[in-house]
Design a protein around this motif. Structure first.
Motif, mmCIF file in Angstrom:
data_model
loop_
_atom_site.group_PDB
_atom_site.id
_atom_site.type_symbol
_atom_site.label_atom_id
_atom_site.label_comp_id
_atom_site.label_asym_id
_atom_site.label_seq_id
_atom_site.Cartn_x
_atom_site.Cartn_y
_atom_site.Cartn_z
ATOM 1 N N GLU A 159 3.505 12.413 -3.957
ATOM 2 C CA GLU A 159 4.896 12.102 -3.642
ATOM 3 C C GLU A 159 5.042 11.532 -2.236
ATOM 4 O O GLU A 159 5.846 10.609 -2.007
ATOM 5 N N LEU A 160 4.287 12.059 -1.289
ATOM 6 C CA LEU A 160 4.315 11.512 0.064
ATOM 7 C C LEU A 160 3.851 10.064 0.071
ATOM 8 O O LEU A 160 4.433 9.198 0.740
ATOM 9 N N LYS A 161 2.779 9.796 -0.689
ATOM 10 C CA LYS A 161 2.234 8.439 -0.721
ATOM 11 C C LYS A 161 3.191 7.463 -1.391
ATOM 12 O O LYS A 161 3.410 6.342 -0.908
ATOM 13 N N ASP B 233 -1.122 13.610 -0.930
ATOM 14 C CA ASP B 233 -0.075 14.145 -1.783
ATOM 15 C C ASP B 233 0.634 12.964 -2.442
ATOM 16 O O ASP B 233 1.123 12.068 -1.752
ATOM 17 N N ARG C 41 6.476 9.760 11.133
ATOM 18 C CA ARG C 41 7.658 10.375 10.532
ATOM 19 C C ARG C 41 8.752 10.677 11.546
ATOM 20 O O ARG C 41 9.932 10.731 11.191
ATOM 21 N N HIS D 80 6.422 7.706 -1.601
ATOM 22 C CA HIS D 80 7.554 7.503 -0.698
ATOM 23 C C HIS D 80 7.190 6.501 0.395
ATOM 24 O O HIS D 80 7.981 5.571 0.695
ATOM 25 N N VAL E 28 -1.086 8.582 4.745
ATOM 26 C CA VAL E 28 -0.433 9.890 4.866
ATOM 27 C C VAL E 28 -1.280 10.926 4.126
ATOM 28 O O VAL E 28 -2.241 10.577 3.441
#
Length: 284
Positions: free
Chosen positions: A95-97, A93, A35, A99, A90
């Protein structure tokens, strides 16, 4: 079939670094995308140390310099452009995945394979946000990745059969065993492992036996190499809680997280990575 010539891993934490390590030892060039610059530097140091230990243990006949030259860490997803396989690793989560996967899908070739290392999130759910669900599946690795023998190949309803065949061959090229699991809550391993782990936590909470004795019951009585409470410490109590909450939501009360687990996570006692969980841990 060998592993792809160039592999991307999104996320260079414990799991991502382990996945990258496994592919490098199998002969791939690997780029890890993190990140920011600090996370990329930490991932690079983690990977180099892991590779160095493999060389010192004699688990590879390649030298450290050659292996290290096959590893790069970046912060820009554009570095994934030449990868035939990209694995998202990642935190657990959704939403993290999503994204991370969408960033990768925008830059890789249309024939590239995308995979998620999720242990509990639906493959079809993640695929619903992608434009090429036929090139997407789950590759669920286990911690520690270099020494673990199992990888779950998790298929979504849109996953192309040819991709499943390729994934099984890649896992075999890593020296591991693949099991193919249809997308369902917790797949096979998380569903079974969490069920046992949660019951062990409830027994500890109720004072049935000590953590060591509960683990010994499974290690000596059922020949499990590691007991469920020690396994939870190794996986991370926060990780296990997250999976339990997802299974509780999808499968019902039998996966309700015990209060003891919630309390330990709230207090920051996450297992080996923080030095304390159900056991005390030392780096020595």
């Amino acid at each position: 079939m060998s592993v792809p010539e160039r592999v991307g891993v999104i996320g260079g934490g414990r799991m991502g670094a382990g996945i990258a390590h496994a592919f490098v030892l199998a002969g791939a060039e690997v780029v890890v995308v993190e990140r920011d610059a600090d996370a990329a530097a930490a991932a690079s140091a983690r990977l180099r140390e892991s590779v160095r230990r493999s060389v010192e243990r004699g688990t590879t006949d390649r030298g450290f310099d050659a292996l290290a030259a096959s590893l790069t860490t970046e912060t820009d997803a554009a570095a994934l452009a030449g990868c035939a396989l990209v694995i998202e690793a990642v935190p657990e989560d959704r939403e993290l995945k999503v994204h991370a996967l969408r960033r990768a899908e925008r830059v890789v070739h249309g024939d590239a394979a995308l995979a998620t290392n999720t242990s509990s999130i639906s493959i079809d759910d993640l695929a619903s946000d992608l434009t090429r669900p036929d090139r997407f599946l789950g590759l669920h690795f286990f911690n520690p990745v270099p020494s673990s023998q199992l990888v779950e190949v998790v298929t979504g309803t849109g996953t192309a059969p040819a991709l499943v065949d390729d994934a099984r061959a890649w896992v075999e090229a890593l020296g591991k065993t693949a099991i193919v699991v249809r997308d369902s809550p917790g797949f096979a391993s998380s569903r079974l492992g969490v069920a046992l782990g949660l019951e062990a936590i409830r027994m500890l909470e109720e004072g049935v036996a000590s953590a060591a004795d509960i683990d010994a019951a499974m290690e000596l009585g059922y020949r499990h190499p590691v007991g469920p409470l020690r396994t939870t410490d190794l996986v991370g109590l926060d990780v296990r809680l997250g999976i339990a909450e997802e299974l509780h939501r999808t499968l019902g009360e039998r996966f309700a997280p015990p209060e003891l687990l919630r309390r330990l996570v709230a207090d920051g006692h996450l297992g080996r990575k923080t030095g304390r969980g159900f056991y005390e841990w030392s780096e020595k």
